[in-house]
Enzyme design. Structure first.
Site: not given
Ligand SMILES: Cc1cc2nc3c(=O)[nH]c(=O)nc-3n(C[C@H](O)[C@H](O)[C@H](O)COP(=O)(O)O)c2cc1C
Length: 309
Positions: A136, A249
């Site tokens: 952020c 990821g």
């Molecule tokens: C719709 C959405 C909302 C997310 N909101 C947050 C959040 O509130 N805080 C955070 O640290 N990461 C947030 N992320 C990131 C995920 O926790 C994660 O780090 C990222 O999507 C990579 O992992 P993945 O490829 O398995 O999704 C969000 C991701 C998505 C797709």
């Protein structure tokens, strides 16, 4: 018997917290956890990281908020949430009934915001630990991202660390040239673990209208498309620090989870896969167990950091 074998193969202790398995649901992709009660066995999860909480409620970004890409997804939810106080009053009582570790993701736009959220949450029971989302902008420092400046990150973690005895995980952004200085800054400032990666800043464009596909313009890329980059970052970070690393990821299978452990992660999180299969963290833990059984491994710890490079 089979069940006991699985428990001993998958069971870990993360920052002093016993977990049934090393697969957690990632923040922002599992709501406040309780919404998933009817579609997943929450008691079988290694843990849940609830969506990011701020000191005041946030309405989030204008729609569209999601855009599907080749092998991935862009989102610009804008950290919509009900605020830390409402979470404690309205969501946590139901969530803590489940036999799984609840980690709360915390964010803010100034150090005081993070500190205030931790103060509100720390009086509540049923929270295993905190994950700081540092991706952020610090609005008091000209909008520099906490996650991109080791000094800014260090100051934030030093301010927050003394406010709670609970484990503190710092979630790093992949949007940096080198991850090692940030991983080290988090560790030296007192983080108990780091998690990575958050999403990659991205842009999807509609060539006909010449407008971005997302209401907010830019978004964060997640899902299988980012897995190889996430693996490299987890490997680099894990080599730089002594504290546990939580890798995520693009994980969508037990073998994907095993790859992150081999790269140096002690546990993993599953995010985007929940959008097509809300019970995927449970399935992935089961598949990881199958993988270990076939590899004749007795505990997931035997996989951690074993990359032959
Ligand atoms: C719709 C959405 C909302 C997310 N909101 C947050 C959040 O509130 N805080 C955070 O640290 N990461 C947030 N992320 C990131 C995920 O926790 C994660 O780090 C990222 O999507 C990579 O992992 P993945 O490829 O398995 O999704 C969000 C991701 C998505 C797709």
């Amino acid at each position: 018997m089979l069940c006991l074998e699985r428990m001993s193969r998958l069971g870990i202790t993360l920052c002093g917290i016993p977990l049934k398995n090393p697969v957690l649901a990632a923040s922002g992709t599992y709501g406040y956890g309780i919404e998933f009660e009817s579609v997943a066995d929450l008691n079988s999860l290694g843990g849940i990281v609830v969506k990011g909480l701020s000191r005041e409620p946030i309405r989030g970004n204008p729609p569209p908020r999601l855009w599907q890409t080749e092998g991935g997804m862009l989102n610009s939810v804008g950290l919509q949430n009900i605020g830390a106080r409402a979470f404690v009053a309205e969501k946590l009582p139901a969530l803590r009934r489940f036999d799984t570790a609840v980690f709360v993701n915390v964010f803010g736009y100034a150090q005081e915001d993070y500190a205030e959220v931790i103060r509100i949450l720390d009086d509540a029971e049923g929270i295993a630990g905190y994950e700081l989302n540092v991706s952020c902008p610090n609005t008091k420092c000209g909008g520099i991202y906490f996650s991109s400046d080791p000094a800014l990150l260090s100051d934030l973690v030093k301010q927050v660390r003394p406010l709670s005895k609970r484990p503190l995980i710092v979630k790093l952004s992949p949007n940096v040239t080198r991850i090692e200085p940030l991983a080290l800054a988090a560790q030296e400032a007192g983080a108990d673990a780091i998690s990575l990666v958050n999403t990659f800043v991205s842009l999807a464009i509609d060539a006909h209208s010449r407008a971005p596909r997302l209401g907010a313009g830019f978004g964060g890329l997640s899902g299988p498309a980012i897995k190889p980059i996430a693996l490299r970052l987890v490997y680099d970070a894990a080599k730089a620090v002594r504290i546990p690393v939580i890798g995520l990821g693009g994980i969508r299978s037990g073998v994907d989870a095993a790859e992150f452990l081999v790269a140096g992660a002690s546990a993993v999180q599953v995010g985007t896969a929940n959008f097509w299969d809300p019970s995927s963290p449970v399935r992935i833990a089961r598949e990881l167990d199958d993988f270990m059984r076939k590899e004749k491994l007795k505990n997931v710890k035997e996989l951690v950091g074993t990359l032959k490079l």
